[in-house]
Design a protein around this motif. Structure first.
Motif, PDB file in Angstrom:
ATOM      1  N   ARG A   1      51.218-105.381 -89.700  1.00 15.48           N
ATOM      2  CA  ARG A   1      51.837-104.126 -89.283  1.00 15.48           C
ATOM      3  C   ARG A   1      53.364-104.240 -89.245  1.00 15.48           C
ATOM      4  NH1 ARG A   1      49.435-101.106 -84.103  1.00 15.48           N
ATOM      5  NH2 ARG A   1      47.690-100.988 -85.547  1.00 15.48           N
ATOM      6  N   LYS A   2      53.838-105.342 -88.668  1.00 19.23           N
ATOM      7  CA  LYS A   2      55.285-105.532 -88.588  1.00 19.23           C
ATOM      8  C   LYS A   2      55.867-105.800 -89.966  1.00 19.23           C
ATOM      9  CE  LYS A   2      58.953-107.571 -85.946  1.00 19.23           C
ATOM     10  NZ  LYS A   2      59.356-108.350 -84.783  1.00 19.23           N
ATOM     11  N   LYS A   3      55.117-106.498 -90.799  1.00  9.64           N
ATOM     12  CA  LYS A   3      55.568-106.802 -92.153  1.00  9.64           C
ATOM     13  C   LYS A   3      55.840-105.507 -92.923  1.00  9.64           C
ATOM     14  CE  LYS A   3      53.550-110.264 -94.066  1.00  9.64           C
ATOM     15  NZ  LYS A   3      52.583-111.150 -94.754  1.00  9.64           N
ATOM     16  N   VAL A   4      54.925-104.560 -92.817  1.00 11.27           N
ATOM     17  CA  VAL A   4      55.087-103.266 -93.502  1.00 11.27           C
ATOM     18  C   VAL A   4      56.318-102.537 -92.981  1.00 11.27           C
ATOM     19  CG1 VAL A   4      54.046-100.974 -93.818  1.00 11.27           C
ATOM     20  CG2 VAL A   4      52.626-103.027 -94.019  1.00 11.27           C
ATOM     21  N   ARG A   5      56.502-102.577 -91.654  1.00 15.12           N
ATOM     22  CA  ARG A   5      57.651-101.912 -91.017  1.00 15.12           C
ATOM     23  C   ARG A   5      58.973-102.537 -91.474  1.00 15.12           C
ATOM     24  NH1 ARG A   5      55.663-102.236 -86.086  1.00 15.12           N
ATOM     25  NH2 ARG A   5      57.118-103.769 -85.259  1.00 15.12           N
ATOM     26  N   MET A   6      59.002-103.861 -91.544  1.00 14.85           N
ATOM     27  CA  MET A   6      60.224-104.555 -91.939  1.00 14.85           C
ATOM     28  C   MET A   6      60.556-104.339 -93.408  1.00 14.85           C
ATOM     29  SD  MET A   6      61.240-105.784 -89.147  1.00 14.85           S
ATOM     30  CE  MET A   6      62.454-107.022 -89.412  1.00 14.85           C
ATOM     31  N   ILE A   7      59.535-104.298 -94.257  1.00 14.71           N
ATOM     32  CA  ILE A   7      59.760-104.045 -95.688  1.00 14.71           C
ATOM     33  C   ILE A   7      60.378-102.666 -95.876  1.00 14.71           C
ATOM     34  CG2 ILE A   7      58.590-103.607 -97.900  1.00 14.71           C
ATOM     35  CD1 ILE A   7      56.656-105.898 -97.160  1.00 14.71           C
ATOM     36  N   LYS A   8      59.840-101.672 -95.147  1.00 12.03           N
ATOM     37  CA  LYS A   8      60.388-100.316 -95.231  1.00 12.03           C
ATOM     38  C   LYS A   8      61.854-100.297 -94.785  1.00 12.03           C
ATOM     39  CE  LYS A   8      59.613 -95.570 -93.663  1.00 12.03           C
ATOM     40  NZ  LYS A   8      58.851 -94.692 -92.737  1.00 12.03           N
TER      41      LYS A   8
END
Length: 582
Positions: free
Chosen positions: A254-261
């Motif tokens: 979940r955090k990975k997706v947020r950070m990529i964005k």
């Protein structure tokens, strides 16, 4: 120190604190390189910023403190080395990111026009509000009253409600009056802004010219950003896409997706403005808006491999500190009694740290703890393992604190005045222990002290701090035998060992400046008996004395009058030999 590796590189560090409605600048633009396996002493009076400086790179600032600007690059090969699996999700995410970056890269062609459009918008916004001069004047008036109000409120809190009712009433009335003045000034500022906005909206000629120019820019921008990007840019973007995935690889999904964005948005904004992404520093800066950058090195069909650029000033995730504090950067505090938990046994306090950071069993942790206890000089370690802190003397407690700090073999050991709470004979033992263990564990010592006698015993280099700035740094021999800053002269002159029979011990007059206010000129000027006129007007640069010795004083300017150091520290070598009967 050219042959040594830079372990910690601090650049233009500024640390501030929010204190009772005001901002205090504790560290003001400090730049310093700390090398592997060296001993560096941070010296200065109480309140100079020594502890705050080291807390900034140990992640231990108080909750009201924050790093306002600057970088703290930690060069640790083990921690920097990063590997992430190249599974189907990774490949899909990298491909998607690469596609987005290729689309964003078209914006780079129009970056000059984009900046012109932004400048035109900014000009219109400024026309619709106060000028910079008007705004600064209005804000300064409001700030002055807010400071007065805060000081009065703090004073009111100190008054005795049963005995000083009249003073409380008088102070409350003054606070109410100031509240009214602040509100009136804020309202006047808002009215001026409204007037400027109305005048700008009624300026038909300007608005027509603005619309025409903006339309021209937009047309040009659309044409420029329609061009296809080059193969070279595509290759750069492929590496960028891999670096983005490497940089978020340690996070959960979940955090990975947020950070990529977040990184997509950061790179789009950078490309719009024409940031040179081939420049390593600028690329690091874009990553720092979200997380550490992991520089791409190579890959196999199964994994991506890179090296992390660890900027301790930009850490946003508390879990990242868990990999650094204690494991890579450890601290020995001043008072060993407050550093240990009085209701937990000594052994348990050591093993809990080992188990947390090294992920070993309790049996293995116990064996390591006993070995450490023996190394730091605890007799009968096996029998003393289950003792509580109160059963240890002050010197033994400090040895245990050192054992805990070294339990994970850190790269940097911060010693925050670790001998101050101990008697003189024990101080010497603890200093020798810290130095002896350095040879075995190969850590860097950052030693905070105001005792120059300690500095002479333990340091390779010395940085003298005053009012949140490094005002002199040098090798320890250079600092003792050829000091150049008047503040360093004053510190050395204050050494009790230099005092002679029937003479008065030297003390520095006055107090350090308030760090709430902007400091004009040299901060030491009001206390400096060698003060020049320029010291009160302009901040001195850092002058080079030798390749390893720098000092921030106008006395080193070629135009300055020749000034001899105080008589008390002339021939200091002979005086110290005589003082210690050597």
């Amino acid at each position: 120190m050219e042959d040594k590796k830079v372990l910690l590189s601090i650049k233009d560090l500024q640390v501030k604190f929010r204190v009772r409605g005001r901002i205090l600048t504790a560290i003001r633009g400090v730049t310093l390189d700390i090398y592997e396996n060296e001993s560096i002493a941070i010296v200065g009076e109480s309140g100079a910023g020594k502890s705050v400086f080291t807390k900034a790179f140990a992640g231990m600032l108080d909750s009201n403190g924050f790093i306002d600007q600057g970088d703290i690059i930690f060069n640790d090969a083990e921690l920097s080395d990063t590997v992430v699996p190249l599974n189907s999700y990774a490949k899909k995410t990298i491909a998607s990111t690469w596609e987005k970056l290729n689309e964003y890269s078209k914006l780079e062609y129009g970056s000059e026009v984009f900046l012109k459009m932004k400048a035109l918008e900014q000009e219109k916004e400024e026309k619709m509000t106060l000028s910079e001069e008007e705004r600064e004047k209005a804000d300064a008036e409001i700030k002055e009253l807010v400071i007065k109000r805060t000081e009065l409120f703090n004073y009111k809190q100190t008054l005795d409600t049963s005995k000083e009712k009249a003073k409380i009433k008088e102070t409350s009335a003054e606070i109410s009056r100031l509240d009214g003045e602040i509100k009136a000034l804020q309202k006047a500022k808002e009215e001026k802004i409204k007037a400027h906005k109305q005048a700008a909206m009624n300026d038909t000629a300007y608005n027509q010219a603005y619309d025409a120019k903006m339309a021209e820019y937009k047309k040009e921008y659309a044409g420029l950003t329609a061009k296809e990007i080059t193969d070279e840019t595509r290759k750069r973007n492929e590496i960028l896409a891999k670096e983005i995935y490497l940089s978020v690889g340690r996070y959960k999904l979940r955090k990975k997706v947020r950070m990529i964005k977040k990184l997509h948005e950061a790179f789009k904004a950078a490309m719009e403005r024409g940031v040179d992404l081939n420049d390593e520093q600028k690329r690091n800066g874009v990553f720092d808006q979200a997380t550490f950058r992991v520089r791409y090195l190579d890959e196999t069909p199964e994994q991506l491999h890179g090296t992390c650029i660890i900027n301790l000033a930009k850490i946003q995730d508390p879990n990242d500190w868990g990999q650094i504090r204690g494991k890579k950067i450890a601290t020995v505090f001043q008072d060993p009694m407050t550093s240990l938990n009085p209701i937990i046994t000594i052994g348990k306090q050591i093993t809990s740290v080992i188990m947390k950071h090294q992920h070993v069993s309790e049996v293995e942790a116990r064996a390591q703890a006993l070995e450490l206890m023996e190394k730091v000089g605890i007799p009968n370690a096996e029998q003393r393992f289950d003792d509580y802190p109160f059963q240890y003397s002050g010197g033994m407690r400090q040895r245990i604190v050192i054992a805990i700090a070294l339990s994970c073999r850190p790269k940097i050991l911060i010693c925050d005045e670790p001998t101050t709470a101990l008697d003189v004979t024990i101080q010497a033992q603890i200093l020798k222990l810290i130095k002896d263990l350095q040879k075995e564990y190969n850590y860097t010592i950052v030693f905070i002290t105001h005792d120059l006698g300690v500095v002479a015993n333990i340091a390779d280099r010395v940085a003298v701090l005053y009012a949140g700035q490094i005002i002199e740094f040098a090798n320890v021999e250079e600092l003792f035998y050829d000091p150049r800053h008047p503040y360093t002269w004053a510190l050395l002159s204050s050494l009790p060992q230099l005092a002679e029979r029937n003479t008065k011990l030297f003390s520095i007059t006055g107090t350090p400046p308030s760090l709430y206010n902007k400091i004009i000129g040299d901060p030491f000027a009001p206390r400096n008996q060698y003060c020049l006129k320029i010291d009160t007007l302009e901040e001195p640069p850092m002058f080079k004395v030798t390749d390893t010795h720098y000092a921030k004083t106008w006395l080193l300017d070629p135009r300055a009058p020749k000034t001899e150091k105080p008589e008390a520290i002339q021939n200091i070598h002979e005086k110290l030999l005589k003082a210690y009967n050597l």
